[in-house]
Design a protein around this motif. Structure first.
Motif, PDB file in Angstrom:
ATOM      1  N   PHE A  80       0.838  -1.182   0.000  1.00 14.69           N
ATOM      2  CA  PHE A  80       0.000   0.000   0.000  1.00 14.69           C
ATOM      3  C   PHE A  80       0.877   1.237   0.000  1.00 14.69           C
ATOM      4  CE2 PHE A  80      -2.163  -3.441   2.129  1.00 14.69           C
ATOM      5  CZ  PHE A  80      -3.387  -3.459   1.479  1.00 14.69           C
ATOM      6  N   VAL A  81       0.378   2.310  -0.538  1.00  7.95           N
ATOM      7  CA  VAL A  81       1.125   3.565  -0.581  1.00  7.95           C
ATOM      8  C   VAL A  81       1.180   4.146   0.826  1.00  7.95           C
ATOM      9  CG1 VAL A  81       1.149   5.906  -1.499  1.00  7.95           C
ATOM     10  CG2 VAL A  81       0.449   4.002  -2.963  1.00  7.95           C
ATOM     11  N   VAL A  82       2.394   4.425   1.276  1.00  5.93           N
ATOM     12  CA  VAL A  82       2.593   5.060   2.579  1.00  5.93           C
ATOM     13  C   VAL A  82       3.655   6.136   2.415  1.00  5.93           C
ATOM     14  CG1 VAL A  82       1.961   3.031   3.946  1.00  5.93           C
ATOM     15  CG2 VAL A  82       4.343   3.377   3.293  1.00  5.93           C
ATOM     16  N   ALA A  83       3.721   7.048   3.354  1.00  4.73           N
ATOM     17  CA  ALA A  83       4.755   8.085   3.331  1.00  4.73           C
ATOM     18  C   ALA A  83       6.124   7.427   3.498  1.00  4.73           C
ATOM     19  CB  ALA A  83       4.523   9.079   4.459  1.00  4.73           C
ATOM     20  N   ALA A  84       7.091   7.868   2.709  1.00  6.97           N
ATOM     21  CA  ALA A  84       8.451   7.354   2.807  1.00  6.97           C
ATOM     22  C   ALA A  84       9.161   8.057   3.945  1.00  6.97           C
ATOM     23  CB  ALA A  84       9.190   7.571   1.491  1.00  6.97           C
ATOM     24  N   VAL A  85       9.336   7.336   5.053  1.00  6.12           N
ATOM     25  CA  VAL A  85       9.996   7.909   6.227  1.00  6.12           C
ATOM     26  C   VAL A  85      10.643   6.777   7.023  1.00  6.12           C
ATOM     27  CG1 VAL A  85       7.832   7.844   7.558  1.00  6.12           C
ATOM     28  CG2 VAL A  85       9.669   9.339   8.277  1.00  6.12           C
ATOM     29  N   CYS A  86      11.919   6.947   7.330  1.00  6.37           N
ATOM     30  CA  CYS A  86      12.609   5.932   8.114  1.00  6.37           C
ATOM     31  C   CYS A  86      11.897   5.725   9.446  1.00  6.37           C
ATOM     32  CB  CYS A  86      14.067   6.322   8.348  1.00  6.37           C
ATOM     33  SG  CYS A  86      15.082   6.125   6.873  1.00  6.37           S
ATOM     34  N   LYS A  87      11.850   4.480   9.856  1.00  5.88           N
ATOM     35  CA  LYS A  87      11.194   4.027  11.087  1.00  5.88           C
ATOM     36  C   LYS A  87       9.674   3.970  10.950  1.00  5.88           C
ATOM     37  CE  LYS A  87      14.936   5.462  14.029  1.00  5.88           C
ATOM     38  NZ  LYS A  87      15.476   4.526  14.954  1.00  5.88           N
ATOM     39  N   GLY A  88       9.140   4.295   9.757  1.00  4.25           N
ATOM     40  CA  GLY A  88       7.710   4.168   9.514  1.00  4.25           C
ATOM     41  C   GLY A  88       7.384   2.772   9.005  1.00  4.25           C
ATOM     42  N   PRO A  89       6.131   2.354   9.082  1.00  5.81           N
ATOM     43  CA  PRO A  89       5.745   1.037   8.567  1.00  5.81           C
ATOM     44  C   PRO A  89       5.929   0.977   7.046  1.00  5.81           C
ATOM     45  CG  PRO A  89       3.805   2.308   9.140  1.00  5.81           C
ATOM     46  CD  PRO A  89       4.991   3.101   9.594  1.00  5.81           C
ATOM     47  N   THR A  90       6.179  -0.214   6.543  1.00  2.00           N
ATOM     48  CA  THR A  90       6.410  -0.397   5.110  1.00  2.00           C
ATOM     49  C   THR A  90       5.132  -0.309   4.286  1.00  2.00           C
ATOM     50  OG1 THR A  90       6.188  -2.789   5.328  1.00  2.00           O
ATOM     51  CG2 THR A  90       8.420  -1.859   5.466  1.00  2.00           C
ATOM     52  N   GLY A  91       3.994  -0.514   4.882  1.00  2.21           N
ATOM     53  CA  GLY A  91       2.756  -0.514   4.103  1.00  2.21           C
ATOM     54  C   GLY A  91       2.536  -1.822   3.367  1.00  2.21           C
ATOM     55  N   THR A  92       3.150  -2.893   3.841  1.00  2.00           N
ATOM     56  CA  THR A  92       3.002  -4.199   3.197  1.00  2.00           C
ATOM     57  C   THR A  92       2.280  -5.149   4.137  1.00  2.00           C
ATOM     58  OG1 THR A  92       5.085  -3.829   2.045  1.00  2.00           O
ATOM     59  CG2 THR A  92       4.222  -6.066   2.025  1.00  2.00           C
ATOM     60  N   ASP A  93       1.203  -5.760   3.636  1.00  4.24           N
ATOM     61  CA  ASP A  93       0.433  -6.746   4.400  1.00  4.24           C
ATOM     62  C   ASP A  93       0.581  -8.112   3.766  1.00  4.24           C
ATOM     63  OD1 ASP A  93      -0.517  -4.627   5.908  1.00  4.24           O
ATOM     64  OD2 ASP A  93      -2.626  -5.095   5.586  1.00  4.24           O
ATOM     65  N   ASN A  94       0.427  -9.143   4.589  1.00  2.46           N
ATOM     66  CA  ASN A  94       0.289 -10.501   4.091  1.00  2.46           C
ATOM     67  C   ASN A  94      -1.201 -10.816   4.100  1.00  2.46           C
ATOM     68  OD1 ASN A  94       3.063 -10.769   3.879  1.00  2.46           O
ATOM     69  ND2 ASN A  94       3.280 -11.678   5.894  1.00  2.46           N
ATOM     70  N   VAL A  95      -1.707 -11.322   2.973  1.00  2.00           N
ATOM     71  CA  VAL A  95      -3.129 -11.592   2.797  1.00  2.00           C
ATOM     72  C   VAL A  95      -3.318 -13.088   2.578  1.00  2.00           C
ATOM     73  CG1 VAL A  95      -5.154 -11.148   1.346  1.00  2.00           C
ATOM     74  CG2 VAL A  95      -3.500  -9.322   1.781  1.00  2.00           C
ATOM     75  N   TYR A  96      -4.360 -13.651   3.200  1.00  2.53           N
ATOM     76  CA  TYR A  96      -4.618 -15.091   3.121  1.00  2.53           C
ATOM     77  C   TYR A  96      -6.096 -15.361   2.876  1.00  2.53           C
ATOM     78  CZ  TYR A  96      -0.141 -15.071   5.515  1.00  2.53           C
ATOM     79  OH  TYR A  96       1.165 -14.836   5.848  1.00  2.53           O
ATOM     80  N   ALA A  97      -6.379 -16.472   2.216  1.00  3.16           N
ATOM     81  CA  ALA A  97      -7.750 -16.973   2.087  1.00  3.16           C
ATOM     82  C   ALA A  97      -7.899 -18.126   3.071  1.00  3.16           C
ATOM     83  CB  ALA A  97      -8.029 -17.454   0.672  1.00  3.16           C
ATOM     84  N   ILE A  98      -8.912 -18.030   3.920  1.00  6.35           N
ATOM     85  CA  ILE A  98      -9.203 -19.068   4.906  1.00  6.35           C
ATOM     86  C   ILE A  98     -10.687 -19.395   4.828  1.00  6.35           C
ATOM     87  CG2 ILE A  98      -7.330 -18.335   6.433  1.00  6.35           C
ATOM     88  CD1 ILE A  98      -9.543 -17.036   8.241  1.00  6.35           C
ATOM     89  N   ARG A  99     -11.109 -20.405   5.541  1.00  4.48           N
ATOM     90  CA  ARG A  99     -12.545 -20.689   5.634  1.00  4.48           C
ATOM     91  C   ARG A  99     -13.215 -19.570   6.432  1.00  4.48           C
ATOM     92  NH1 ARG A  99     -10.566 -26.080   6.375  1.00  4.48           N
ATOM     93  NH2 ARG A  99     -11.395 -27.412   4.737  1.00  4.48           N
ATOM     94  N   SER A 100     -14.382 -19.164   5.977  1.00  6.62           N
ATOM     95  CA  SER A 100     -15.121 -18.097   6.663  1.00  6.62           C
ATOM     96  C   SER A 100     -15.388 -18.449   8.119  1.00  6.62           C
ATOM     97  CB  SER A 100     -16.437 -17.804   5.949  1.00  6.62           C
ATOM     98  OG  SER A 100     -16.186 -17.223   4.701  1.00  6.62           O
ATOM     99  N   ARG A 101     -15.646 -19.698   8.391  1.00  3.37           N
ATOM    100  CA  ARG A 101     -15.953 -20.100   9.775  1.00  3.37           C
ATOM    101  C   ARG A 101     -14.753 -19.912  10.714  1.00  3.37           C
ATOM    102  NH1 ARG A 101     -16.101 -25.901   7.571  1.00  3.37           N
ATOM    103  NH2 ARG A 101     -14.070 -26.725   8.204  1.00  3.37           N
ATOM    104  N   ASP A 102     -13.522 -19.798  10.149  1.00  9.51           N
ATOM    105  CA  ASP A 102     -12.321 -19.593  10.960  1.00  9.51           C
ATOM    106  C   ASP A 102     -12.001 -18.116  11.186  1.00  9.51           C
ATOM    107  OD1 ASP A 102     -11.796 -22.312  11.317  1.00  9.51           O
ATOM    108  OD2 ASP A 102     -10.619 -22.438   9.468  1.00  9.51           O
TER     109      ASP A 102
END
Length: 126
Positions: free
Chosen positions: A73-95
């Motif tokens: 994701f687009v985030v402000a470029a600043v040292c010590k800031g979050p990278t703006g990167t997520d890990n996304v997964y598909a799981i069963r809805s019931r979980d």
């Protein structure tokens, strides 16, 4: 288990304070939900946690993962800031409640924030 290529998006739903349920149904009527969690990367300091490594948080709690991918994701470029990167997964809805208890959030897998839809395609049981 298969993983899709690195994908990029223009905005992060969580940063906007929005929550959307993304789900679909497989050929065998399995209901899936998409979840995400920041990969804990810090700009100028450390890389984020790999998709396969974070997946162990889910599988170690008995949650079956059908596919996973990194989404940026687009985030402000600043040292010590979050990278703006997520890990996304598909799981069963019931979980979904168990995944949320582990700190994962619901990910809108419908393309509304500029990322391709679906992020990854559930391919059945690994």
């Amino acid at each position: 288990m298969r993983y899709t290529a690195l994908l990029f998006a223009a905005a992060r739903a969580g940063a906007l304070g929005l929550v959307f349920v993304g789900s679909s149904v497989s050929a065998d009527n399995e209901q899936f939900a998409w979840i995400s969690k920041h990969d804990r990367g810090i700009q100028c300091e450390r890389e984020g946690v790999a998709v396969k490594e974070m997946e162990k948080e889910l599988t170690g709690s008995g949650i079956e993962v059908f596919c996973g991918a990194k989404v940026g994701f687009v985030v402000a470029a600043v040292c010590k800031g979050p990278t703006g990167t997520d890990n996304v997964y598909a799981i069963r809805s019931r979980d979904l409640p168990r995944a949320q208890a582990l700190g994962f959030g619901v990910f809108p897998n419908d393309g509304r924030y500029g990322h391709p839809s679906p992020i990854c395609t559930p391919i059945g049981k690994p």
